[in-house]
Design an enzyme around this catalytic site. Structure first.
Site, PDB file in Angstrom:
ATOM      1  N   CYS A   2     -82.021   4.550  51.842  1.00  0.00           N
ATOM      2  CA  CYS A   2     -82.116   3.195  52.371  1.00  0.00           C
ATOM      3  C   CYS A   2     -82.483   2.201  51.278  1.00  0.00           C
ATOM      4  O   CYS A   2     -83.095   2.553  50.283  1.00  0.00           O
ATOM      5  CB  CYS A   2     -83.202   3.139  53.436  1.00  0.00           C
ATOM      6  SG  CYS A   2     -82.986   4.354  54.721  1.00  0.00           S
ATOM      7  N   ARG A  27     -76.927   2.917  46.523  1.00  0.00           N
ATOM      8  CA  ARG A  27     -77.893   3.944  46.920  1.00  0.00           C
ATOM      9  C   ARG A  27     -77.361   4.820  48.050  1.00  0.00           C
ATOM     10  O   ARG A  27     -77.913   5.891  48.299  1.00  0.00           O
ATOM     11  CB  ARG A  27     -79.195   3.261  47.391  1.00  0.00           C
ATOM     12  CG  ARG A  27     -79.891   2.488  46.293  1.00  0.00           C
ATOM     13  CD  ARG A  27     -80.930   1.558  46.867  1.00  0.00           C
ATOM     14  NE  ARG A  27     -82.068   2.254  47.406  1.00  0.00           N
ATOM     15  CZ  ARG A  27     -83.229   2.410  46.765  1.00  0.00           C
ATOM     16  NH1 ARG A  27     -83.384   1.909  45.569  1.00  0.00           N
ATOM     17  NH2 ARG A  27     -84.236   3.040  47.326  1.00  0.00           N
ATOM     18  N   TRP A  74     -79.709   4.741  55.491  1.00  0.00           N
ATOM     19  CA  TRP A  74     -79.121   6.068  55.315  1.00  0.00           C
ATOM     20  C   TRP A  74     -79.821   6.942  56.362  1.00  0.00           C
ATOM     21  O   TRP A  74     -81.004   7.222  56.263  1.00  0.00           O
ATOM     22  CB  TRP A  74     -79.384   6.570  53.893  1.00  0.00           C
ATOM     23  CG  TRP A  74     -78.698   7.850  53.553  1.00  0.00           C
ATOM     24  CD1 TRP A  74     -77.405   8.006  53.135  1.00  0.00           C
ATOM     25  CD2 TRP A  74     -79.282   9.164  53.553  1.00  0.00           C
ATOM     26  NE1 TRP A  74     -77.149   9.337  52.887  1.00  0.00           N
ATOM     27  CE2 TRP A  74     -78.269  10.070  53.137  1.00  0.00           C
ATOM     28  CE3 TRP A  74     -80.544   9.669  53.871  1.00  0.00           C
ATOM     29  CZ2 TRP A  74     -78.489  11.440  53.026  1.00  0.00           C
ATOM     30  CZ3 TRP A  74     -80.756  11.041  53.750  1.00  0.00           C
ATOM     31  CH2 TRP A  74     -79.733  11.901  53.341  1.00  0.00           C
ATOM     32  N   ASN A  98     -87.955   2.395  54.225  1.00  0.00           N
ATOM     33  CA  ASN A  98     -87.347   3.521  53.496  1.00  0.00           C
ATOM     34  C   ASN A  98     -88.266   4.718  53.642  1.00  0.00           C
ATOM     35  O   ASN A  98     -89.479   4.547  53.610  1.00  0.00           O
ATOM     36  CB  ASN A  98     -87.273   3.238  51.985  1.00  0.00           C
ATOM     37  CG  ASN A  98     -86.221   2.236  51.635  1.00  0.00           C
ATOM     38  OD1 ASN A  98     -85.495   1.791  52.498  1.00  0.00           O
ATOM     39  ND2 ASN A  98     -86.161   1.883  50.362  1.00  0.00           N
ATOM     40  N   GLY A  99     -87.710   5.916  53.703  1.00  0.00           N
ATOM     41  CA  GLY A  99     -88.555   7.107  53.740  1.00  0.00           C
ATOM     42  C   GLY A  99     -88.667   7.665  55.143  1.00  0.00           C
ATOM     43  O   GLY A  99     -87.858   7.343  56.026  1.00  0.00           O
ATOM     44  N   GLU A 479     -71.476  22.038  37.580  1.00  0.00           N
ATOM     45  CA  GLU A 479     -71.477  20.572  37.626  1.00  0.00           C
ATOM     46  C   GLU A 479     -70.083  20.049  38.000  1.00  0.00           C
ATOM     47  O   GLU A 479     -69.955  19.108  38.786  1.00  0.00           O
ATOM     48  CB  GLU A 479     -71.942  20.028  36.264  1.00  0.00           C
ATOM     49  CG  GLU A 479     -71.774  18.536  36.049  1.00  0.00           C
ATOM     50  CD  GLU A 479     -72.577  17.647  37.001  1.00  0.00           C
ATOM     51  OE1 GLU A 479     -73.335  18.172  37.827  1.00  0.00           O
ATOM     52  OE2 GLU A 479     -72.402  16.423  36.926  1.00  0.00           O
ATOM     53  N   LYS A 483     -69.403  17.741  41.249  1.00  0.00           N
ATOM     54  CA  LYS A 483     -68.780  16.413  41.134  1.00  0.00           C
ATOM     55  C   LYS A 483     -67.578  16.307  42.065  1.00  0.00           C
ATOM     56  O   LYS A 483     -67.396  15.335  42.768  1.00  0.00           O
ATOM     57  CB  LYS A 483     -68.357  16.237  39.679  1.00  0.00           C
ATOM     58  CG  LYS A 483     -68.620  15.023  38.947  1.00  0.00           C
ATOM     59  CD  LYS A 483     -69.958  14.549  38.556  1.00  0.00           C
ATOM     60  CE  LYS A 483     -71.082  14.683  39.553  1.00  0.00           C
ATOM     61  NZ  LYS A 483     -72.382  14.585  38.943  1.00  0.00           N
ATOM     62  N   GLU A 486     -68.570  16.191  45.776  1.00  0.00           N
ATOM     63  CA  GLU A 486     -69.240  14.940  46.153  1.00  0.00           C
ATOM     64  C   GLU A 486     -68.266  13.821  46.464  1.00  0.00           C
ATOM     65  O   GLU A 486     -68.455  13.088  47.424  1.00  0.00           O
ATOM     66  CB  GLU A 486     -70.122  14.454  44.988  1.00  0.00           C
ATOM     67  CG  GLU A 486     -71.445  15.118  44.874  1.00  0.00           C
ATOM     68  CD  GLU A 486     -72.318  14.415  43.842  1.00  0.00           C
ATOM     69  OE1 GLU A 486     -71.973  14.438  42.643  1.00  0.00           O
ATOM     70  OE2 GLU A 486     -73.352  13.844  44.229  1.00  0.00           O
ATOM     71  N   HIS A 502     -67.177  40.498  41.247  1.00  0.00           N
ATOM     72  CA  HIS A 502     -68.220  41.030  42.134  1.00  0.00           C
ATOM     73  C   HIS A 502     -68.168  40.406  43.524  1.00  0.00           C
ATOM     74  O   HIS A 502     -69.151  40.460  44.262  1.00  0.00           O
ATOM     75  CB  HIS A 502     -69.600  40.824  41.488  1.00  0.00           C
ATOM     76  CG  HIS A 502     -69.742  41.552  40.196  1.00  0.00           C
ATOM     77  ND1 HIS A 502     -69.867  42.917  40.116  1.00  0.00           N
ATOM     78  CD2 HIS A 502     -69.692  41.101  38.927  1.00  0.00           C
ATOM     79  CE1 HIS A 502     -69.932  43.285  38.844  1.00  0.00           C
ATOM     80  NE2 HIS A 502     -69.818  42.197  38.104  1.00  0.00           N
ATOM     81  N   LYS A 602     -77.831   7.725  46.387  1.00  0.00           N
ATOM     82  CA  LYS A 602     -78.010   7.786  44.934  1.00  0.00           C
ATOM     83  C   LYS A 602     -79.355   8.397  44.574  1.00  0.00           C
ATOM     84  O   LYS A 602     -79.465   9.199  43.666  1.00  0.00           O
ATOM     85  CB  LYS A 602     -77.889   6.376  44.353  1.00  0.00           C
ATOM     86  CG  LYS A 602     -78.067   6.294  42.832  1.00  0.00           C
ATOM     87  CD  LYS A 602     -76.941   6.996  42.122  1.00  0.00           C
ATOM     88  CE  LYS A 602     -77.139   7.043  40.618  1.00  0.00           C
ATOM     89  NZ  LYS A 602     -76.316   8.102  40.006  1.00  0.00           N
TER      90      LYS A 602
HETATM   91  O1  M6R Z   1     -82.262  10.953  40.440  1.00  0.00           O
HETATM   92  P1  M6R Z   1     -82.195  12.442  40.238  1.00  0.00           P
HETATM   93  O2  M6R Z   1     -81.599  12.805  38.911  1.00  0.00           O
HETATM   94  O3  M6R Z   1     -83.513  13.115  40.435  1.00  0.00           O
HETATM   95  O4  M6R Z   1     -81.203  12.959  41.343  1.00  0.00           O
HETATM   96  C1  M6R Z   1     -80.966  14.333  41.515  1.00  0.00           C
HETATM   97  C2  M6R Z   1     -79.761  14.559  42.379  1.00  0.00           C
HETATM   98  O5  M6R Z   1     -79.949  13.966  43.641  1.00  0.00           O
HETATM   99  C3  M6R Z   1     -78.494  13.986  41.756  1.00  0.00           C
HETATM  100  O6  M6R Z   1     -78.249  14.516  40.493  1.00  0.00           O
HETATM  101  C4  M6R Z   1     -77.270  14.268  42.662  1.00  0.00           C
HETATM  102  O7  M6R Z   1     -77.005  15.632  42.699  1.00  0.00           O
HETATM  103  C5  M6R Z   1     -76.080  13.462  42.173  1.00  0.00           C
HETATM  104  N1  M6R Z   1     -75.439  12.812  43.282  1.00  0.00           N
HETATM  105  C6  M6R Z   1     -75.078  14.283  41.454  1.00  0.00           C
HETATM  106  O8  M6R Z   1     -73.926  13.581  41.115  1.00  0.00           O
END
Ligand code: M6R
Length: 607
Positions: A2, A27, A74, A98-99, A479, A483, A486, A502, A602
């Site tokens: 949020c 965010r 969010w 937020n939270g 990674e 990506k 996501e 395996h 974010k």
């Molecule tokens: O702000 P942070 O680096 O602590 O965030 C960690 C993860 O939430 C962040 O890397 C997330 O996996 C990204 N969306 C990856 O692209």
């Protein structure tokens, strides 16, 4: 997560609030709303989906008034809906949040027993109703809000607006950040300084447990104990260029393209004056006095830790334990003496990583963080915070922050190797020399974008995609899969190449592309054998390698993308570029929302 914004201004608040909310879009959110006061009366507009829906609503049904609060939501408690969208109003109180209020069920029962009715499924409504109740018992607005705060458990940032009070916003933070912006006879509040960038560059960050009474010409901050607190007002250099797309179609594309520049800056920041050793400005870590490293993070930052484990163990011979923060924080790991705890986070606000850091307080010899936001909670709660200098990262899919994290972690591993006598001065200087050539090599890799776009168009047809890598390429495979998932919503999994047989090899058929990251290093031949196993089962291999790898291992593959050759130790930073560009162009080909993918935030400030 949020986003919060609040304005006590001299112009109509609604357009300012919407503009500020746009800067918080990165965010991640699923609904949005604003509330203003006009002639003493509180009113609000809320809409599900993108901010444009809220803007459209405001065109048909405007909100007047120069004081207001706004929110991008969010969803945590209750589906995205107009009713559940913030601001929540209870009589004379409107609140954005937020939270998570963890004890909201108890508070809700208490209110329900008093005959109070709820119209939403959210935890936030409890805050508005509780404050309304205290006001109806005779408390002044700020006192009622403070009394409500004293009842709340969990992590939150809150901003309140009160009917009849055109020169008052009450704000509080516990666990989620809040920034106050100072204008000329105006005052603002936002969940980060980016939200306020167009209004002011004069920012005061609230600290943990702080609450603030904002008026146009005054700001009173109190700490958790209720004492007046002096918090520094800083000038924030929020370069407008950092929050514009700079001619790119998406922030993600811009941030991918920025990597040679920001990595060059990060390398320079941590180089000694003669360029031959690593220097940590303003502080030091003596790795000779450390027996063990514990590295904790989430998501992409965790994959940076995983890569760094190889570097620290191979170059500096330090045993490294890595963990994802959400597991680490609850498994109560023993932290032996002479342990350095290292936390990696782009935002510096990730709730699980912050909780893991707090677990290590008083147990680890030293707490070090590698962060992008120097004012963040994780940075402030560390003994030493090392900036990665990536600049503001807006795209939800982390790109430049990842490669800057890798750069800083590699330099730390080189420092550790030097402190522990595992590498000679000459070896360190030679590797740092290679590192200084990396921006040029990354630029050459970015020129492979056309080939990667063409490969991505083929990947966009797939339902499932596998990524394989060995050694330092294994975290990169993870990674790359993250990506892709996501932003393209294609199911992608990554495996260490040697693990394929395996189990996961059962997934291979002619419909499943397999992306193999394999520079021509000491493990290349083994990876080629695994590729052969895939191709023998009609799997379609996309090989990402260098020219030696392409000439030796590309026979029979579905597709190959050739990158510049690079020193083995630097390969993870280089191979991040094709992983990012493949995901980006696959998402573009599928027409998904690249910068704000569905369901994602974010900065994950809730558990
Ligand atoms: O702000 P942070 O680096 O602590 O965030 C960690 C993860 O939430 C962040 O890397 C997330 O996996 C990204 N969306 C990856 O692209």
């Amino acid at each position: 997560m949020c986003g919060i914004v609040g304005v006590l201004g001299n112009h109509e608040a609604a357009p300012i609030l919407v503009e500020a909310l746009k800067r918080l879009e990165y965010r991640g959110y699923d609904s949005a709303g604003i509330a203003t006061i006009n002639n003493g009366t509180l009113d609000r507009r809320r809409a599900v989906g993108k901010l444009v829906n809220l803007s459209d609503l405001l065109v048909h049904d405007p909100l007047l008034g120069k004081s207001g609060i706004g929110h991008t939501r969010w969803a945590t408690h209750g589906a995205p809906s107009v009713d559940n969208a913030h601001p929540h109003q209870a009589g004379p109180v409107a609140v954005v949040h937020n939270g998570i209020i963890e004890n909201f069920r108890d508070l809700r029962s208490e209110l329900a027993e008093a005959g109070i009715r709820f119209v939403t499924e959210t935890d936030t409504e409890t805050v508005a109703l509780m404050t309304q109740r205290y006001m109806s018992e005779g408390l002044a607005p700020v006192d009622a809000a403070r009394k409500t705060l004293s009842r709340l458990e969990g992590a939150f940032a809150l901003a309140f607006l009160f009917e009849g009070e055109e020169d008052l916003i009450f704000a509080a933070r516990k666990g989620s950040p809040l920034a106050i912006g100072h204008g000329e006879g105006e005052m603002f509040v936002g969940s980060d300084a980016i939200a306020l960038a167009q209004m002011t560059d004069q920012i005061t960050y609230l600290e943990e447990g702080d609450s603030a009474v904002l008026a146009r010409n005054s700001l009173e901050i109190r700490n958790e104990a209720g004492e007046i607190a002096n918090r520094e007002k800083r000038q924030i250099h929020m370069d407008q260029a950092q929050i514009d797309k700079g001619g790119h179609k998406h922030f993600m594309a811009k941030e991918i393209a920025e990597q040679p520049t920001v990595i060059g800056e990060a390398v320079r920041h941590y180089l000694s004056n003669d360029g031959k050793s690593v220097a940590l400005p303003g502080a030091d870590i003596d790795f000779a006095g450390i027996d063990r490293l514990v590295m904790v993070a989430c998501g992409t930052a965790y994959y940076a830790c995983m890569t760094a484990k190889y570097w620290f163990e191979q170059l500096a011979r330090i045993p490294v334990e890595i963990d994802i923060a959400s597991e680490f924080r609850y498994r109560e790991p023993p932290i032996p003496v002479r342990t350095l705890a290292l936390f990696v986070s782009q935002s510096g606000e990730t709730a699980d990583t912050l909780a893991a850091l707090r677990y290590c307080e008083g147990k680890a010899d030293k707490i070090v963080s590698v962060v992008n936001v120097p004012e963040s909670s994780i940075a402030r709660e560390s003994d030493l915070a090392l900036p990665i200098l990536a600049g503001t990262e807006i795209g939800v899919a982390s790109t430049k922050a990842f490669t800057c994290q890798l750069t800083v972690l590699l330099m730390l591993a080189l420092k550790a190797a030097s402190d522990r006598g595992e590498m000679s001065e000459g070896e360190i200087a030679a590797t740092l020399g290679e590192l200084q050539t990396l921006p040029g090599i990354l630029n050459a890799a970015l020129e492979r974008e056309g080939a990667l776009r063409a490969s991505a168009r083929k990947l966009a047809e797939a339902r499932d995609i596998l990524f394989l890598g060995r050694g330092l390429m294994y975290p990169l495979a993870l990674e790359g899969a993250l990506k892709l998932k996501e932003i393209s919503y294609i199911h992608a999994e990554a495996y260490a190449s040697g693990e394929l047989k395996h189990g996961p090899i059962a997934l291979i058929d002619k419909h499943v592309p397999v992306v193999v990251m394999a520079p021509k290093d000491g493990l290349f031949d083994k990876t080629v054998s695994n590729m052969q196993e895939v191709m023998a089962r009609n799997g379609k291999v996309l090989l990402i390698t260098d020219s030696d790898g392409a000439s030796e291992g590309a026979q029979g593959v579905w597709d190959v993308v050739t990158l510049p050759a690079v020193d083995d130790v630097l390969a993870p930073i280089l191979y991040a570029i094709p992983a990012q560009l493949l995901a980006y162009h696959t998402a573009v080909a599928k027409g998904t929302d690249v910068d704000q993918p569905r369901n994602l935030a974010k900065s994950v400030t809730v558990e």
